[in-house]
Write an enzyme that holds these catalytic residues in place. Structure first.
Site, short mmCIF file in Angstrom:
data_model
loop_
_atom_site.label_atom_id
_atom_site.label_comp_id
_atom_site.label_asym_id
_atom_site.label_seq_id
_atom_site.Cartn_x
_atom_site.Cartn_y
_atom_site.Cartn_z
N ASN A 151 9.11 -11.95 -6.30
CA ASN A 151 8.61 -12.52 -5.05
C ASN A 151 7.38 -11.70 -4.65
OD1 ASN A 151 8.12 -13.39 -2.46
ND2 ASN A 151 10.06 -12.68 -1.60
N LYS A 179 5.39 -12.15 -2.25
CA LYS A 179 5.16 -12.12 -0.80
C LYS A 179 3.69 -12.38 -0.48
CE LYS A 179 9.26 -9.32 -0.29
NZ LYS A 179 10.00 -8.32 0.44
N HIS A 230 14.64 -16.46 3.05
CA HIS A 230 14.34 -15.03 2.91
C HIS A 230 14.46 -14.36 4.28
CE1 HIS A 230 12.30 -11.27 2.10
NE2 HIS A 230 12.54 -11.51 0.83
N GLU A 261 12.69 -12.23 5.67
CA GLU A 261 11.42 -12.16 6.41
C GLU A 261 11.14 -13.47 7.14
OE1 GLU A 261 9.10 -10.69 3.11
OE2 GLU A 261 10.31 -8.86 3.19
N GLU A 263 20.23 -10.06 -0.49
CA GLU A 263 19.21 -9.06 -0.18
C GLU A 263 19.56 -8.37 1.14
OE1 GLU A 263 15.27 -10.08 -2.31
OE2 GLU A 263 15.24 -11.05 -0.37
N GLY A 308 12.08 -3.22 0.69
CA GLY A 308 10.83 -2.47 0.88
C GLY A 308 11.04 -1.07 1.43
N SER A 343 14.54 -3.27 -3.09
CA SER A 343 14.10 -2.06 -3.80
C SER A 343 14.60 -1.98 -5.24
CB SER A 343 14.50 -0.81 -3.01
OG SER A 343 13.88 -0.81 -1.73
P1 13P Z 1 11.46 -5.13 -2.43
O1 13P Z 1 11.82 -5.22 -3.90
O2 13P Z 1 10.03 -4.79 -2.20
O3 13P Z 1 12.42 -4.26 -1.69
O4 13P Z 1 11.62 -6.62 -1.84
C1 13P Z 1 12.79 -7.33 -2.07
C2 13P Z 1 12.61 -8.72 -1.60
O5 13P Z 1 12.58 -8.98 -0.41
C3 13P Z 1 12.45 -9.77 -2.61
O6 13P Z 1 12.54 -11.04 -2.04
#
Ligand code: 13P
Length: 252
Positions: free
Chosen positions: A11, A13, A96, A98, A168, A174, A214
Site C-alpha cells: 500500500n 499510500k 483502511h 486511515e 492492521e 508506521g 510495520s
Molecule cells: P506500515 O507498514 O508503514 O506500518 O503501514 C501499514 C499499513 O497501513 C498498510 O496498509
C-alpha cells in the site's frame, strides 16, 4: 501445510509521483517474477494509469487504495469502480484505518463499498484493526470482530473468495512497533472464528488474512510462519523495491 496461498500487498499510500511510481513498479515486477506468493501493489490514483502499463501481463496485481460507494454521478472528487476497472485495477483496499480515523469512514459506509465491489466482481482487501486505546482496554478482540461482522453484513458466502482481510492494529502502523507474532496470530484466529460463526468452518479456513503494521524484511518471515497469518499488507517498506522484494522472497 496451509490451504491458503500467501498474499503480499504493498500500500503506497499518498506517495510517489508517476515517474517514481513507474520505476518502482518496474523494479518490483522484475524482482517478483518467481514469487511464490500472490503480489499486489496499490499506487495512488494518479499513478494507476502508468503503473497499469507496467504490471499488465505480469504476476503483479494492480490495486487501488479506495473507491466510491456509488457507481457514478454527482460525487465531486470521488473515483468510481468503473474508473478503476478501466485502468486495469484488480483489487481495492477498503476500510483502511486511515480512511476510518482521518476521513470518518464508518463500518456501514465501508460495508456499502465492499458490496459494490463484490457486485462488480472486484477483489477487496478489507482492513480491520483496533487502536492502542482499545487494545489497552482489553477490547481488541471485540472491536475487530465487530468490524468484521459489520463490514461483511449481507455479503453472501459465495463472494468470500473475492475478499482478503487485513488485520492492521492501528498502533503498529508506521510506528515501527509490530505486534508480536503470537499477538497478531491470536487476533487472526479470532477473525477466523468470527467468519466461522457468520458463515462456515470451510469458508473461514479458506479466508486469506494478511497482517499489516510495520512489516519489514526482518520480521516478515516470523509473522508469516504463524498458523493464521497468510500474508502482509505493507506500507512503508513497500516504497523501496529492495525491501518489498525481500518480504516477497521471505515466502518460500
Ligand atoms: P506500515 O507498514 O508503514 O506500518 O503501514 C501499514 C499499513 O497501513 C498498510 O496498509
Amino acid at each position: 501445510m496451509s490451504i491458503r496461498k500467501k498474499y503480499i500487498a504493498g500500500n503506497w499510500k499518498m506517495n510517489k509521483l508517476s515517474a517514481e511510481a513507474s520505476s518502482l513498479a518496474a523494479e518490483i515486477v522484475k524482482g517478483a517474477k518467481a514469487a511464490k506468493c500472490k503480489v499486489l501493489i496499490a499506487p495512488p490514483f494518479t499513478a494507476l494509469s502508468e503503473v497499469s502499463k507496467i504490471v499488465k501481463g505480469t504476476n503483479v496485481i494492480l490495486g487501488a487504495q479506495n473507491m466510491s460507494n456509488e457507481k457514478s454521478g454527482a460525487h465531486t472528487g470521488e473515483i468510481s469502480i468503473d474508473m478503476l476497472k478501466d485502468l486495469g485495477v484488480g483489487a481495492v483496499i477498503l476500510g483502511h484505518s486511515e480512511r476510518r480515523i482521518i476521513y470518518g469512514e464508518t463500518d456501514k459506509f465501508i460495508n456499502s463499498k465492499i458490496k459494490l465491489a463484490l457486485a462488480e466482481k472486484m477483489e477487496v482487501i478489507f482492513c480491520v484493526g483496533e487502536t492502542l486505546e482499545e487494545r489497552e482496554a482489553g477490547k481488541a478482540a471485540d472491536v475487530v470482530s465487530k468490524q468484521v461482522i459489520n463490514g461483511l453484513k449481507d455479503v453472501p458466502e459465495a463472494d468470500l473468495s473475492l475478499i482478503t482481510i487485513a488485520y492492521e492494529p492501528v498502533w503498529a502502523i508506521g510506528t515501527g512497533k509490530t505486534a508480536t507474532d503470537r499477538d497478531a496470530d491470536d487476533v487472526h484466529a479470532i477473525i477466523r472464528q468470527t467468519l466461522k460463526k457468520i458463515y462456515s468452518a470451510g469458508s473461514a479456513e479458506k479466508m486469506v488474512i494478511q497482517y499489516g503494521g510495520s512489516v519489514k524484511a526482518d520480521n516478515a518471515a516470523g509473522l508469516l510462519s504463524m498458523e493464521n497469518i497468510d500474508g502482509a499488507l505493507v506500507g512503508g517498506a513497500s516504497l523501496k523495491a529492495e525491501q518489498f522484494l525481500a518480504i516477497i522472497n521471505s515466502v518460500k
